[in-house]
Design a protein around this motif. Structure first.
Motif, PDB file in Angstrom:
ATOM      1  N   PHE A  67      42.728  34.706  41.411  1.00 54.00           N
ATOM      2  CA  PHE A  67      42.450  35.827  42.310  1.00 54.00           C
ATOM      3  C   PHE A  67      42.566  35.338  43.746  1.00 54.00           C
ATOM      4  O   PHE A  67      42.088  34.250  44.071  1.00 54.00           O
ATOM      5  CB  PHE A  67      41.025  36.353  42.098  1.00 54.00           C
ATOM      6  CG  PHE A  67      40.789  36.857  40.713  1.00 54.00           C
ATOM      7  CD1 PHE A  67      41.324  38.074  40.316  1.00 54.00           C
ATOM      8  CD2 PHE A  67      40.053  36.118  39.800  1.00 54.00           C
ATOM      9  CE1 PHE A  67      41.114  38.551  39.025  1.00 54.00           C
ATOM     10  CE2 PHE A  67      39.840  36.584  38.512  1.00 54.00           C
ATOM     11  CZ  PHE A  67      40.372  37.809  38.128  1.00 54.00           C
ATOM     12  N   HIS A 124      40.460  36.378  28.605  1.00 57.33           N
ATOM     13  CA  HIS A 124      41.845  36.278  28.161  1.00 57.33           C
ATOM     14  C   HIS A 124      41.881  35.191  27.100  1.00 57.33           C
ATOM     15  O   HIS A 124      41.493  34.051  27.374  1.00 57.33           O
ATOM     16  CB  HIS A 124      42.761  35.976  29.349  1.00 57.33           C
ATOM     17  CG  HIS A 124      42.557  36.962  30.468  1.00 57.33           C
ATOM     18  ND1 HIS A 124      42.988  38.267  30.378  1.00 57.33           N
ATOM     19  CD2 HIS A 124      41.909  36.863  31.647  1.00 57.33           C
ATOM     20  CE1 HIS A 124      42.623  38.904  31.487  1.00 57.33           C
ATOM     21  NE2 HIS A 124      41.960  38.093  32.263  1.00 57.33           N
ATOM     22  N   HIS A 143      35.577  41.014  30.695  1.00 55.22           N
ATOM     23  CA  HIS A 143      36.603  40.708  29.698  1.00 55.22           C
ATOM     24  C   HIS A 143      36.966  39.234  29.789  1.00 55.22           C
ATOM     25  O   HIS A 143      36.483  38.516  30.660  1.00 55.22           O
ATOM     26  CB  HIS A 143      37.849  41.578  29.939  1.00 55.22           C
ATOM     27  CG  HIS A 143      38.530  41.285  31.240  1.00 55.22           C
ATOM     28  ND1 HIS A 143      38.058  41.766  32.440  1.00 55.22           N
ATOM     29  CD2 HIS A 143      39.619  40.530  31.544  1.00 55.22           C
ATOM     30  CE1 HIS A 143      38.848  41.331  33.420  1.00 55.22           C
ATOM     31  NE2 HIS A 143      39.794  40.570  32.911  1.00 55.22           N
ATOM     32  N   HIS A 187      34.779  37.159  32.554  1.00 50.18           N
ATOM     33  CA  HIS A 187      34.596  37.554  33.953  1.00 50.18           C
ATOM     34  C   HIS A 187      34.619  39.065  34.114  1.00 50.18           C
ATOM     35  O   HIS A 187      35.146  39.779  33.266  1.00 50.18           O
ATOM     36  CB  HIS A 187      35.666  36.921  34.849  1.00 50.18           C
ATOM     37  CG  HIS A 187      37.088  37.185  34.423  1.00 50.18           C
ATOM     38  ND1 HIS A 187      37.655  36.556  33.344  1.00 50.18           N
ATOM     39  CD2 HIS A 187      38.040  38.005  34.919  1.00 50.18           C
ATOM     40  CE1 HIS A 187      38.900  36.977  33.199  1.00 50.18           C
ATOM     41  NE2 HIS A 187      39.171  37.869  34.133  1.00 50.18           N
ATOM     42  N   GLU A 235      44.247  32.863  35.206  1.00 53.68           N
ATOM     43  CA  GLU A 235      44.303  33.942  36.198  1.00 53.68           C
ATOM     44  C   GLU A 235      43.750  33.459  37.540  1.00 53.68           C
ATOM     45  O   GLU A 235      42.683  32.856  37.600  1.00 53.68           O
ATOM     46  CB  GLU A 235      43.475  35.132  35.673  1.00 53.68           C
ATOM     47  CG  GLU A 235      43.556  36.380  36.534  1.00 53.68           C
ATOM     48  CD  GLU A 235      42.915  37.605  35.859  1.00 53.68           C
ATOM     49  OE1 GLU A 235      42.008  37.432  35.017  1.00 53.68           O
ATOM     50  OE2 GLU A 235      43.339  38.728  36.201  1.00 53.68           O
TER      51      GLU A 235
HETATM   52 ZN    ZN Z   1      40.969  38.972  33.896  1.00 56.77          ZN
END
Ligand code: ZN
Length: 178
Positions: free
Chosen positions: A88, A77, A75, A140, A86
């Motif tokens: 991680f 964004h 997906h 990603h 985002e």
């Molecule tokens: Zn994501």
């Protein structure tokens, strides 16, 4: 679609792994731990346990747990407005993160049933304390390795229900049945 039992078991397993990883939460908060199958009804291969720490108008913080080789489908964004950036950060286990770029996929396993919808093949292997930030719009997908993984997803405003996925069959809101 998942059953109530799958939801309960997914929550229990994720809660145990989060606790072992040292994540602090209150027992009653587990009711909002989302067991997501992305509408594909194959939770073991394509699914995620998503625990929201907070969602404000500007920020979102999650702890995501994946069981061995469980995959969150590809997906991105949407970059409109400020877009969702985002980050991680792994707490425990190994996170296999895939982005566009040279094909270096070696440790991960693309889910057979939806192979066509996984186009990113550049593999990033993240262990505890490793951090990666993705710019808005960057495609990603991610997966746990042989062991479960517990990691933070910190981002600007989340819009999970609207995020585009490569696989057109995906429905982001999980249906729960008896
Ligand atoms: Zn994501």
């Amino acid at each position: 679609m998942i059953t109530k039992r799958q939801q309960r078991e997914g929550r229990e397993k994720a809660a145990r792994l989060m606790r072992e990883a040292g994540v602090v939460f209150q027992e009653q908060e587990l009711e909002k731990l989302e067991v997501a199958d992305f509408g594909l009804s194959r939770l073991e291969t394509e699914g995620a346990q998503i625990f929201s720490l907070f969602d404000t108008k500007r920020l979102a913080a999650r702890v995501i747990t994946l069981f061995p080789y469980q995959t969150e489908p590809e997906h991105w964004h949407e970059p409109e407005g400020t877009g969702k950036e985002e980050t991680f950060r792994v707490i425990a286990g190994t996170l296999l993160l895939y982005v566009d770029g040279e094909d270096t996929l070696s440790r991960g396993k693309i889910p057979e049933e939806s192979r066509a919808y996984y186009t990113c093949r550049h593999e990033l292997v993240l262990g505890p304390g490793d951090t990666v930030t993705l710019e808005p719009g960057k495609k990603h997908w991610f997966q746990a390795g042989e062991e479960p993984v517990v990691f933070y997803s910190m981002s600007t405003t989340a819009s999970d229900a609207r995020d585009p996925f490569t696989d057109p069959h995906i429905v982001r809101v999980t249906q729960i049945t008896e």
